[in-house]
Motif scaffolding. Structure first.
Motif, PDB file in Angstrom:
ATOM      1  N   TRP A  72       0.828  -1.208   0.000  1.00  0.00           N
ATOM      2  CA  TRP A  72       0.000   0.000   0.000  1.00  0.00           C
ATOM      3  C   TRP A  72       0.864   1.261   0.000  1.00  0.00           C
ATOM      4  CZ3 TRP A  72       1.200  -2.348   4.616  1.00  0.00           C
ATOM      5  CH2 TRP A  72       1.511  -1.547   5.710  1.00  0.00           C
ATOM      6  N   PHE A  73       0.243   2.350  -0.460  1.00  0.00           N
ATOM      7  CA  PHE A  73       0.817   3.690  -0.415  1.00  0.00           C
ATOM      8  C   PHE A  73       0.072   4.506   0.633  1.00  0.00           C
ATOM      9  CE2 PHE A  73       3.131   2.653  -4.102  1.00  0.00           C
ATOM     10  CZ  PHE A  73       4.039   3.676  -4.363  1.00  0.00           C
ATOM     11  N   SER A  74       0.813   5.312   1.370  1.00  0.00           N
ATOM     12  CA  SER A  74       0.235   6.216   2.362  1.00  0.00           C
ATOM     13  C   SER A  74       0.835   7.601   2.149  1.00  0.00           C
ATOM     14  CB  SER A  74       0.540   5.714   3.780  1.00  0.00           C
ATOM     15  OG  SER A  74       0.009   6.589   4.751  1.00  0.00           O
ATOM     16  N   GLN A 101       4.749   1.983   1.236  1.00  0.00           N
ATOM     17  CA  GLN A 101       4.898   1.365   2.548  1.00  0.00           C
ATOM     18  C   GLN A 101       5.311  -0.104   2.366  1.00  0.00           C
ATOM     19  OE1 GLN A 101       4.681   3.466   5.200  1.00  0.00           O
ATOM     20  NE2 GLN A 101       4.180   5.097   3.748  1.00  0.00           N
ATOM     21  N   GLN A 102       4.851  -0.959   3.226  1.00  0.00           N
ATOM     22  CA  GLN A 102       5.225  -2.372   3.152  1.00  0.00           C
ATOM     23  C   GLN A 102       4.710  -3.018   1.866  1.00  0.00           C
ATOM     24  OE1 GLN A 102       7.050  -4.215   5.705  1.00  0.00           O
ATOM     25  NE2 GLN A 102       7.251  -5.421   3.833  1.00  0.00           N
ATOM     26  N   PHE A 103       5.542  -3.850   1.246  1.00  0.00           N
ATOM     27  CA  PHE A 103       5.093  -4.593   0.068  1.00  0.00           C
ATOM     28  C   PHE A 103       5.800  -5.941   0.021  1.00  0.00           C
ATOM     29  CE2 PHE A 103       8.847  -2.372  -1.398  1.00  0.00           C
ATOM     30  CZ  PHE A 103       9.451  -3.208  -2.327  1.00  0.00           C
ATOM     31  N   ILE A 104       5.178  -6.896  -0.635  1.00  0.00           N
ATOM     32  CA  ILE A 104       5.736  -8.238  -0.804  1.00  0.00           C
ATOM     33  C   ILE A 104       5.675  -8.598  -2.284  1.00  0.00           C
ATOM     34  CG2 ILE A 104       5.500 -10.690  -0.255  1.00  0.00           C
ATOM     35  CD1 ILE A 104       4.205  -9.933   2.373  1.00  0.00           C
ATOM     36  N   VAL A 105       6.796  -9.069  -2.810  1.00  0.00           N
ATOM     37  CA  VAL A 105       6.851  -9.559  -4.186  1.00  0.00           C
ATOM     38  C   VAL A 105       6.647 -11.076  -4.154  1.00  0.00           C
ATOM     39  CG1 VAL A 105       8.226  -9.757  -6.292  1.00  0.00           C
ATOM     40  CG2 VAL A 105       8.455  -7.723  -4.837  1.00  0.00           C
ATOM     41  N   SER A 106       5.783 -11.575  -5.015  1.00  0.00           N
ATOM     42  CA  SER A 106       5.505 -13.006  -5.098  1.00  0.00           C
ATOM     43  C   SER A 106       5.572 -13.458  -6.549  1.00  0.00           C
ATOM     44  CB  SER A 106       4.118 -13.327  -4.515  1.00  0.00           C
ATOM     45  OG  SER A 106       3.995 -12.881  -3.177  1.00  0.00           O
ATOM     46  N   LYS A 107       5.720 -14.754  -6.724  1.00  0.00           N
ATOM     47  CA  LYS A 107       5.841 -15.336  -8.059  1.00  0.00           C
ATOM     48  C   LYS A 107       4.726 -16.360  -8.262  1.00  0.00           C
ATOM     49  CE  LYS A 107       9.144 -18.319  -8.578  1.00  0.00           C
ATOM     50  NZ  LYS A 107      10.495 -18.908  -8.737  1.00  0.00           N
ATOM     51  N   TYR A 108       3.998 -16.229  -9.378  1.00  0.00           N
ATOM     52  CA  TYR A 108       3.032 -17.263  -9.719  1.00  0.00           C
ATOM     53  C   TYR A 108       3.782 -18.534 -10.096  1.00  0.00           C
ATOM     54  CZ  TYR A 108      -0.828 -13.886  -9.853  1.00  0.00           C
ATOM     55  OH  TYR A 108      -1.768 -12.951  -9.523  1.00  0.00           O
ATOM     56  N   VAL A 109       3.266 -19.665  -9.670  1.00  0.00           N
ATOM     57  CA  VAL A 109       3.904 -20.943  -9.985  1.00  0.00           C
ATOM     58  C   VAL A 109       3.912 -21.170 -11.491  1.00  0.00           C
ATOM     59  CG1 VAL A 109       3.736 -23.453  -9.710  1.00  0.00           C
ATOM     60  CG2 VAL A 109       3.398 -21.941  -7.736  1.00  0.00           C
ATOM     61  N   LEU A 150      -9.127   0.281   4.552  1.00  0.00           N
ATOM     62  CA  LEU A 150     -10.114   1.283   4.972  1.00  0.00           C
ATOM     63  C   LEU A 150      -9.492   2.670   5.090  1.00  0.00           C
ATOM     64  CD1 LEU A 150     -12.176  -0.584   7.739  1.00  0.00           C
ATOM     65  CD2 LEU A 150     -12.834  -0.122   5.378  1.00  0.00           C
ATOM     66  N   GLU A 151      -8.317   2.749   5.713  1.00  0.00           N
ATOM     67  CA  GLU A 151      -7.690   4.049   5.953  1.00  0.00           C
ATOM     68  C   GLU A 151      -6.171   3.942   5.757  1.00  0.00           C
ATOM     69  OE1 GLU A 151     -10.044   6.431   9.224  1.00  0.00           O
ATOM     70  OE2 GLU A 151      -9.692   4.399   9.959  1.00  0.00           O
ATOM     71  N   PRO A 152      -5.708   3.775   4.512  1.00  0.00           N
ATOM     72  CA  PRO A 152      -4.271   3.576   4.270  1.00  0.00           C
ATOM     73  C   PRO A 152      -3.401   4.729   4.738  1.00  0.00           C
ATOM     74  CG  PRO A 152      -5.454   3.975   2.217  1.00  0.00           C
ATOM     75  CD  PRO A 152      -6.487   3.752   3.270  1.00  0.00           C
ATOM     76  N   GLU A 153      -3.956   5.946   4.762  1.00  0.00           N
ATOM     77  CA  GLU A 153      -3.157   7.106   5.170  1.00  0.00           C
ATOM     78  C   GLU A 153      -2.740   7.035   6.638  1.00  0.00           C
ATOM     79  OE1 GLU A 153      -7.478   8.067   5.831  1.00  0.00           O
ATOM     80  OE2 GLU A 153      -6.277   7.154   4.233  1.00  0.00           O
ATOM     81  N   LYS A 154      -3.399   6.167   7.420  1.00  0.00           N
ATOM     82  CA  LYS A 154      -3.085   6.056   8.847  1.00  0.00           C
ATOM     83  C   LYS A 154      -2.025   5.003   9.141  1.00  0.00           C
ATOM     84  CE  LYS A 154      -7.346   7.817  10.888  1.00  0.00           C
ATOM     85  NZ  LYS A 154      -8.385   7.588  11.912  1.00  0.00           N
ATOM     86  N   TYR A 155      -1.682   4.213   8.140  1.00  0.00           N
ATOM     87  CA  TYR A 155      -0.741   3.112   8.356  1.00  0.00           C
ATOM     88  C   TYR A 155       0.577   3.407   7.649  1.00  0.00           C
ATOM     89  CZ  TYR A 155      -4.667   0.482  10.228  1.00  0.00           C
ATOM     90  OH  TYR A 155      -5.745   0.072  10.986  1.00  0.00           O
ATOM     91  N   LYS A 156       1.615   3.601   8.450  1.00  0.00           N
ATOM     92  CA  LYS A 156       2.924   3.952   7.903  1.00  0.00           C
ATOM     93  C   LYS A 156       4.005   3.175   8.658  1.00  0.00           C
ATOM     94  CE  LYS A 156       1.288   8.602   6.791  1.00  0.00           C
ATOM     95  NZ  LYS A 156       1.455  10.055   6.989  1.00  0.00           N
ATOM     96  N   GLY A 157       5.098   2.945   7.981  1.00  0.00           N
ATOM     97  CA  GLY A 157       6.198   2.236   8.627  1.00  0.00           C
ATOM     98  C   GLY A 157       7.259   1.870   7.619  1.00  0.00           C
ATOM     99  N   SER A 158       8.427   1.525   8.118  1.00  0.00           N
ATOM    100  CA  SER A 158       9.540   1.187   7.242  1.00  0.00           C
ATOM    101  C   SER A 158       9.400  -0.243   6.725  1.00  0.00           C
ATOM    102  CB  SER A 158      10.867   1.338   8.003  1.00  0.00           C
ATOM    103  OG  SER A 158      10.847   0.527   9.170  1.00  0.00           O
ATOM    104  N   PHE A 159      10.053  -0.509   5.604  1.00  0.00           N
ATOM    105  CA  PHE A 159       9.977  -1.827   4.972  1.00  0.00           C
ATOM    106  C   PHE A 159      10.595  -2.884   5.881  1.00  0.00           C
ATOM    107  CE2 PHE A 159      11.899  -5.214   2.516  1.00  0.00           C
ATOM    108  CZ  PHE A 159      10.874  -5.600   1.665  1.00  0.00           C
TER     109      PHE A 159
END
Length: 414
Positions: A198-200, A205-213, A303-312
């Protein structure tokens, strides 16, 4: 108490908002299979409409039910994203603006805006007058043709030659009359990936990269939709490239406060080719993946992405998700507890089917599924093994109870 308007029923969202001083006002239509929904909880209000994509139906129903006092709105699903953005504007509630929502629903608009910012496949808008040779000249072969604002790979075709095109063309012309536009894209050969986060306040902000099988289009060959999350420590260059792309895509599309689900290919030359991006949570049990790795509730973030922030933060354990294969005959389904007893690394499991529903054809669309689950593993290899073990145990139980996966079977208890 906050009144949250939600288009569609989502079980995990109901659970996330329980005891959170939130009243969840859900707009329900036939797509939600309302006759099979559980009884509303104390914090739920359900408003039934004929079609939740009809703004008049929704707004008039809200007025009749005196439910116009809305603090937040949410669209957990792709098809209603633009409708929710329009309703938010009508109700003077902060949300993605309609023109931004359209940029995430209309693939041609999205790719046109991103031209020059990311590497794209060749693409064009389909017209009934186009021949195979016309499309070959425009985008090359093979190519993929699909609804411009579709979802879940529904009505998506890979065209390899003129014969294939002529076989599919009647379906294309019928689809052309059903959807506003159709997009034709050059086929990208390579590995398919997806990114959730997500973006705030316009900051990643936090993100996860995944690979389709396997690539999503392989569902038409009977492959299951499956994916495995990747650790940055083992894929640092890929993560860095993805971060650069995310920080280019979202500002270009003007998405400052939202969760996202982005898909891309790593082609045979090792280049990242952008596929598409949605301004919603992906259907890969993203909530469970983030909850397990970071103790973050992505339903509340949405619901409220602007309220959630933090380092990777790095994931410590790989997770893998899979849809369940669809039997043609169901006598009995294994319980989640039964499968967890046989698979200690199964961390989340849910059915989306119950007796009385038509059995979904998992080869028709990535949104057509009987259930989903998540496993963990110490490595990508172990995670994939654990995925296959759960699928195997599920299929064995179905067959031993008298069910079947044979396509010719027709006597299903559905």
């Amino acid at each position: 108490m906050k009144n949250v308007l939600c288009y569609g029923f989502k079980k995990s969202l109901v659970e996330s908002t329980r005891n959170k001083n939130i009243k969840l006002i859900q707009v329900i239509d036939d797509w939600d299979d309302p006759e099979f929904l559980p009884s509303p909880e104390n914090h739920e209000m359900r408003i039934k409409v004929k079609d939740s994509t009809n703004d008049f139906f929704v707004l008039s129903s809200l007025m009749r039910n005196q439910a116009e006092d809305i603090d937040l709105v949410i669209s957990p699903y792709e098809y209603t994203l633009v409708n929710v953005s329009i309703m938010a504007k009508l109700l003077s509630v902060d949300y993605i603006l309609p023109n931004v929502a359209i940029s995430f629903r209309d693939k041609i608009i999205q790719k046109t805006k991103l031209a020059g910012a990311v590497k794209l496949p060749k693409y064009t808008e389909y017209d009934e007058a186009f021949s195979f040779d016309d499309l070959k000249k425009l985008v090359g072969t093979p190519f993929v043709i699909k609804p411009n604002s579709g979802t879940g790979t529904i009505f998506t075709y890979k065209i390899t030659d003129k014969k294939t095109f002529l076989e599919v063309k009647p379906k294309l012309d019928a689809m052309y009359n059903r959807f506003n536009t159709i997009i034709v894209e050059s086929f990208v050969s390579g590995t398919e990936y997806y990114v959730d986060g997500w973006f705030s306040d316009y900051k990643l902000q936090q993100f996860i990269v995944s690979k389709y099988v396997t690539p999503l289009l392989n569902i038409y060959n009977g492959e299951l939709t499956q994916g495995i999350s990747l650790k940055k420590s083992e894929h640092e260059d890929l993560y860095n490239e993805v971060e650069t792309i995310l920080n280019s895509v979202m500002p270009t599309l003007d998405l400052g406060n939202s969760v996202f689900h982005l898909e891309f290919f790593l082609n045979e030359n090792g280049e990242i080719v952008f596929s598409e991006c949605a301004a919603r949570l992906g259907g890969t049990l993203v909530e469970e993946k983030f909850k397990y790795n970071f103790d973050i509730d992505m339903n509340l973030v949405q619901l409220e992405p602007e309220k959630y922030k933090g380092s990777f933060k790095e994931i410590s354990t790989n997770t893998g998700f899979s849809y369940l294969p669809s039997p043609t005959v169901i006598i009995e389904l294994p319980s989640a507890d039964y499968l967890k007893e046989k698979n200690k690394d199964l961390i989340a499991f849910e059915y989306e089917w119950e007796c009385g529903m038509g059995i979904p054809d998992s080869n028709a669309s990535t949104s057509s599924r009987i259930g989903r689950f998540i496993v963990k593993g110490k490595s990508e290899e172990e995670t994939f093994f654990n995925l296959e073990k759960v699928v195997s145990d599920f299929k064995k139980f179905i067959i031993e109870s008298g069910g079947s996966f044979e396509k010719e079977s027709s006597n299903s208890r559905s």
